[in-house]
Design a protein around this motif. Structure first.
Motif, PDB file in Angstrom:
ATOM      1  N   SER A  17      66.588  82.773 -30.540  1.00 49.29           N
ATOM      2  CA  SER A  17      65.771  81.558 -30.501  1.00 49.29           C
ATOM      3  C   SER A  17      64.300  81.945 -30.432  1.00 49.29           C
ATOM      4  O   SER A  17      63.928  82.951 -29.826  1.00 49.29           O
ATOM      5  N   ILE A  18      63.475  81.127 -31.070  1.00 47.55           N
ATOM      6  CA  ILE A  18      62.028  81.321 -31.118  1.00 47.55           C
ATOM      7  C   ILE A  18      61.382  80.048 -30.585  1.00 47.55           C
ATOM      8  O   ILE A  18      61.537  78.970 -31.185  1.00 47.55           O
ATOM      9  N   ASN A  19      60.709  80.157 -29.447  1.00 46.69           N
ATOM     10  CA  ASN A  19      60.127  78.985 -28.791  1.00 46.69           C
ATOM     11  C   ASN A  19      61.164  77.871 -28.630  1.00 46.69           C
ATOM     12  O   ASN A  19      60.885  76.690 -28.847  1.00 46.69           O
ATOM     13  N   GLY A  20      62.380  78.261 -28.265  1.00 44.68           N
ATOM     14  CA  GLY A  20      63.433  77.296 -27.990  1.00 44.68           C
ATOM     15  C   GLY A  20      64.182  76.795 -29.205  1.00 44.68           C
ATOM     16  O   GLY A  20      65.129  76.018 -29.073  1.00 44.68           O
ATOM     17  N   LYS A  21      63.805  77.242 -30.401  1.00 48.15           N
ATOM     18  CA  LYS A  21      64.483  76.810 -31.628  1.00 48.15           C
ATOM     19  C   LYS A  21      65.220  77.988 -32.261  1.00 48.15           C
ATOM     20  O   LYS A  21      64.838  79.137 -32.080  1.00 48.15           O
ATOM     21  N   SER A  22      66.246  77.692 -33.028  1.00 45.55           N
ATOM     22  CA  SER A  22      66.988  78.739 -33.707  1.00 45.55           C
ATOM     23  C   SER A  22      66.098  79.483 -34.688  1.00 45.55           C
ATOM     24  O   SER A  22      65.258  78.881 -35.365  1.00 45.55           O
ATOM     25  N   PHE A  23      66.282  80.805 -34.771  1.00 46.05           N
ATOM     26  CA  PHE A  23      65.501  81.604 -35.716  1.00 46.05           C
ATOM     27  C   PHE A  23      65.796  81.210 -37.159  1.00 46.05           C
ATOM     28  O   PHE A  23      65.043  81.557 -38.068  1.00 46.05           O
ATOM     29  N   LYS A  24      66.893  80.476 -37.382  1.00 43.12           N
ATOM     30  CA  LYS A  24      67.228  80.036 -38.730  1.00 43.12           C
ATOM     31  C   LYS A  24      66.353  78.867 -39.178  1.00 43.12           C
ATOM     32  O   LYS A  24      66.318  78.532 -40.366  1.00 43.12           O
ATOM     33  N   ASP A  25      65.636  78.277 -38.219  1.00 45.82           N
ATOM     34  CA  ASP A  25      64.714  77.183 -38.520  1.00 45.82           C
ATOM     35  C   ASP A  25      63.420  77.771 -39.088  1.00 45.82           C
ATOM     36  O   ASP A  25      62.705  78.499 -38.393  1.00 45.82           O
ATOM     37  N   VAL A  26      63.134  77.482 -40.344  1.00 46.57           N
ATOM     38  CA  VAL A  26      61.942  78.029 -40.996  1.00 46.57           C
ATOM     39  C   VAL A  26      60.681  77.667 -40.232  1.00 46.57           C
ATOM     40  O   VAL A  26      59.753  78.473 -40.098  1.00 46.57           O
ATOM     41  N   LEU A  27      60.622  76.464 -39.680  1.00 48.80           N
ATOM     42  CA  LEU A  27      59.439  76.033 -38.937  1.00 48.80           C
ATOM     43  C   LEU A  27      59.215  76.895 -37.696  1.00 48.80           C
ATOM     44  O   LEU A  27      58.073  77.140 -37.309  1.00 48.80           O
ATOM     45  N   ALA A  28      60.310  77.378 -37.085  1.00 43.19           N
ATOM     46  CA  ALA A  28      60.169  78.257 -35.921  1.00 43.19           C
ATOM     47  C   ALA A  28      59.560  79.588 -36.334  1.00 43.19           C
ATOM     48  O   ALA A  28      58.678  80.124 -35.653  1.00 43.19           O
ATOM     49  N   ARG A  29      60.012  80.129 -37.463  1.00 43.25           N
ATOM     50  CA  ARG A  29      59.496  81.423 -37.921  1.00 43.25           C
ATOM     51  C   ARG A  29      58.063  81.332 -38.443  1.00 43.25           C
ATOM     52  O   ARG A  29      57.350  82.331 -38.476  1.00 43.25           O
ATOM     53  N   GLU A  30      57.640  80.135 -38.826  1.00 44.32           N
ATOM     54  CA  GLU A  30      56.274  79.981 -39.306  1.00 44.32           C
ATOM     55  C   GLU A  30      55.246  80.194 -38.194  1.00 44.32           C
ATOM     56  O   GLU A  30      54.068  80.384 -38.462  1.00 44.32           O
ATOM     57  N   ASN A  31      55.695  80.169 -36.947  1.00 46.07           N
ATOM     58  CA  ASN A  31      54.797  80.402 -35.819  1.00 46.07           C
ATOM     59  C   ASN A  31      54.620  81.877 -35.507  1.00 46.07           C
ATOM     60  O   ASN A  31      54.005  82.234 -34.504  1.00 46.07           O
ATOM     61  N   ILE A  32      55.174  82.749 -36.352  1.00 42.58           N
ATOM     62  CA  ILE A  32      55.105  84.196 -36.114  1.00 42.58           C
ATOM     63  C   ILE A  32      54.148  84.855 -37.104  1.00 42.58           C
ATOM     64  O   ILE A  32      54.206  84.621 -38.315  1.00 42.58           O
ATOM     65  N   GLY A  33      53.260  85.702 -36.581  1.00 43.38           N
ATOM     66  CA  GLY A  33      52.469  86.598 -37.414  1.00 43.38           C
ATOM     67  C   GLY A  33      53.100  87.979 -37.327  1.00 43.38           C
ATOM     68  O   GLY A  33      53.371  88.460 -36.219  1.00 43.38           O
ATOM     69  N   TYR A  34      53.354  88.611 -38.473  1.00 40.34           N
ATOM     70  CA  TYR A  34      54.108  89.868 -38.490  1.00 40.34           C
ATOM     71  C   TYR A  34      53.266  90.994 -39.083  1.00 40.34           C
ATOM     72  O   TYR A  34      52.736  90.876 -40.188  1.00 40.34           O
ATOM     73  N   ILE A  35      53.166  92.102 -38.331  1.00 46.03           N
ATOM     74  CA  ILE A  35      52.490  93.312 -38.807  1.00 46.03           C
ATOM     75  C   ILE A  35      53.575  94.352 -39.063  1.00 46.03           C
ATOM     76  O   ILE A  35      54.134  94.915 -38.115  1.00 46.03           O
ATOM     77  N   PRO A  36      53.922  94.625 -40.320  1.00 44.33           N
ATOM     78  CA  PRO A  36      54.974  95.609 -40.607  1.00 44.33           C
ATOM     79  C   PRO A  36      54.495  97.030 -40.334  1.00 44.33           C
ATOM     80  O   PRO A  36      53.291  97.300 -40.240  1.00 44.33           O
ATOM     81  N   GLU A  37      55.447  97.931 -40.211  1.00 47.32           N
ATOM     82  CA  GLU A  37      55.113  99.334 -39.927  1.00 47.32           C
ATOM     83  C   GLU A  37      54.328  99.957 -41.067  1.00 47.32           C
ATOM     84  O   GLU A  37      53.342 100.666 -40.849  1.00 47.32           O
ATOM     85  N   LYS A  38      54.765  99.691 -42.291  1.00 50.96           N
ATOM     86  CA  LYS A  38      54.114 100.291 -43.452  1.00 50.96           C
ATOM     87  C   LYS A  38      53.233  99.279 -44.154  1.00 50.96           C
ATOM     88  O   LYS A  38      53.560  98.094 -44.217  1.00 50.96           O
ATOM     89  N   GLY A  39      52.110  99.761 -44.698  1.00 59.31           N
ATOM     90  CA  GLY A  39      51.214  98.896 -45.441  1.00 59.31           C
ATOM     91  C   GLY A  39      51.818  98.476 -46.767  1.00 59.31           C
ATOM     92  O   GLY A  39      52.851  98.994 -47.201  1.00 59.31           O
ATOM     93  N   ASN A  40      51.194  97.535 -47.394  1.00 57.71           N
ATOM     94  CA  ASN A  40      51.656  97.048 -48.688  1.00 57.71           C
ATOM     95  C   ASN A  40      51.011  97.864 -49.804  1.00 57.71           C
ATOM     96  O   ASN A  40      49.821  98.168 -49.756  1.00 57.71           O
ATOM     97  N   ILE A  41      51.796  98.203 -50.821  1.00 63.75           N
ATOM     98  CA  ILE A  41      51.265  99.016 -51.924  1.00 63.75           C
ATOM     99  C   ILE A  41      51.419  98.301 -53.259  1.00 63.75           C
ATOM    100  O   ILE A  41      51.456  98.932 -54.311  1.00 63.75           O
ATOM    101  N   GLU A  42      51.538  96.961 -53.202  1.00 64.33           N
ATOM    102  CA  GLU A  42      51.596  96.214 -54.443  1.00 64.33           C
ATOM    103  C   GLU A  42      50.314  96.443 -55.250  1.00 64.33           C
ATOM    104  O   GLU A  42      49.239  96.648 -54.699  1.00 64.33           O
ATOM    105  N   LYS A  43      50.460  96.376 -56.556  1.00 66.33           N
ATOM    106  CA  LYS A  43      49.306  96.620 -57.417  1.00 66.33           C
ATOM    107  C   LYS A  43      48.519  95.331 -57.631  1.00 66.33           C
ATOM    108  O   LYS A  43      48.304  94.866 -58.749  1.00 66.33           O
ATOM    109  N   ILE A  44      48.100  94.756 -56.496  1.00 67.98           N
ATOM    110  CA  ILE A  44      47.238  93.577 -56.536  1.00 67.98           C
ATOM    111  C   ILE A  44      46.057  93.816 -55.616  1.00 67.98           C
ATOM    112  O   ILE A  44      46.109  94.664 -54.721  1.00 67.98           O
ATOM    113  N   LYS A  45      44.996  93.071 -55.828  1.00 70.51           N
ATOM    114  CA  LYS A  45      43.810  93.224 -55.001  1.00 70.51           C
ATOM    115  C   LYS A  45      44.108  92.783 -53.568  1.00 70.51           C
ATOM    116  O   LYS A  45      44.916  91.873 -53.330  1.00 70.51           O
ATOM    117  N   ALA A  46      43.438  93.410 -52.620  1.00 68.06           N
ATOM    118  CA  ALA A  46      43.644  93.070 -51.212  1.00 68.06           C
ATOM    119  C   ALA A  46      43.346  91.595 -50.960  1.00 68.06           C
ATOM    120  O   ALA A  46      44.087  90.918 -50.241  1.00 68.06           O
TER     121      ALA A  46
END
Length: 258
Positions: free
Chosen positions: A83-112
């Motif tokens: 659960s995220i803030n009392g809601k199921s993690f399957k609720d997209v709105l609950a996950r929208e309240n999360i900012g995520y910093i992944p371990e590895k940087g992004n290497i897509e061939k697009i501008k930052a």
């Protein structure tokens, strides 16, 4: 550091945990040809207290990143609840309240700047708000604005990591989940990162941080709460409150488990 961080936090109920994991199990990915009856995460339960900085500790391969990806809904679970803030993690709105910093940087061939703009569109940010936040974050992390026009795969590993940090703070999250956020950062930028976290927490005491790290010096200095996992199983969950001698305490813990 400038002190004009604003409107980055949704109002949330401070009486509940930000994240609650209960009896979580995760099976191996099929293409690894492993026995699906085995569990790489085995009935793991823990809390991430709201408004605290919780550090997630464990050896390489312990299952930390797998659990984080399960919380984010990008790794299939085989049992348990999250659960995220009392809601199921399957609720997209609950996950929208999360900012995520992944371990590895992004290497897509697009501008930052394009990458950041794509993230802002996911959070439905306006153009003016987006420009102001990017400018503000670039100033904080001493990131040259002209380099935002470079492709991600042309940036240094440290610059790429800064971009991943910036994107996590573009929206107004109530939870920041970070996987080794200071990896590939030089000492000066590491200090800037932690100053920024301290400054943000001071202004927004309800903001929750859940950080995977192997840097026990950082844990000693900044964390309020620790969660320890080993070989896919829970080993320890407790308040820490910036105590010293974590290395000795962690060594003693491991000696009892082995």
């Amino acid at each position: 550091m400038k002190k004009n961080i604003k409107n980055w936090l949704n109002t949330i109920d401070v009486n509940t945990n930000a994240i609650e994991v209960r009896d979580l199990s995760v099976s191996p990915i099929n293409f690894l040809c492993l026995n699906q009856k085995d569990k790489i995460i085995d009935n793991v339960s823990f809390n991430v207290p709201k408004g605290k900085l919780t550090c997630f500790i464990g050896h390489n391969g312990a299952g930390k990143t797998t659990i984080v990806k399960s919380i984010l809904g990008i790794r299939k679970t085989s049992g348990g609840t999250i659960s995220i803030n009392g809601k199921s993690f399957k609720d997209v709105l609950a996950r929208e309240n999360i900012g995520y910093i992944p371990e590895k940087g992004n290497i897509e061939k697009i501008k930052a700047i394009t990458f950041l703009k794509n993230i802002s569109q996911f959070y439905k940010m306006g153009k003016v708000d987006f420009k102001e936040r990017v400018k503000h974050l670039a100033e904080i992390f001493n990131f040259p604005v002209k380099k935002l026009k470079l492709r991600l795969d042309k940036l240094s590993s440290g610059q790429n990591k800064i971009i991943t940090i910036m994107q996590a703070f573009l929206s107004n999250p109530s939870i920041i989940i970070a996987d080794e956020p200071t990896d590939n950062l030089d000492p000066e930028t590491r200090d800037i990162f932690w100053d920024f976290i301290y400054d943000t927490r001071t202004k927004h005491p309800d903001l929750t941080f859940f950080i995977i790290t192997h840097n026990l010096d950082e844990v000693e200095k900044y964390t309020d709460y620790i969660v320890v996992i080993q070989n896919g199983k829970m080993k320890c969950e407790q308040e820490w409150k910036r105590k010293a001698n974590l290395r000795e305490a962690y060594k003693e813990m491991r000696s009892k488990w082995n």
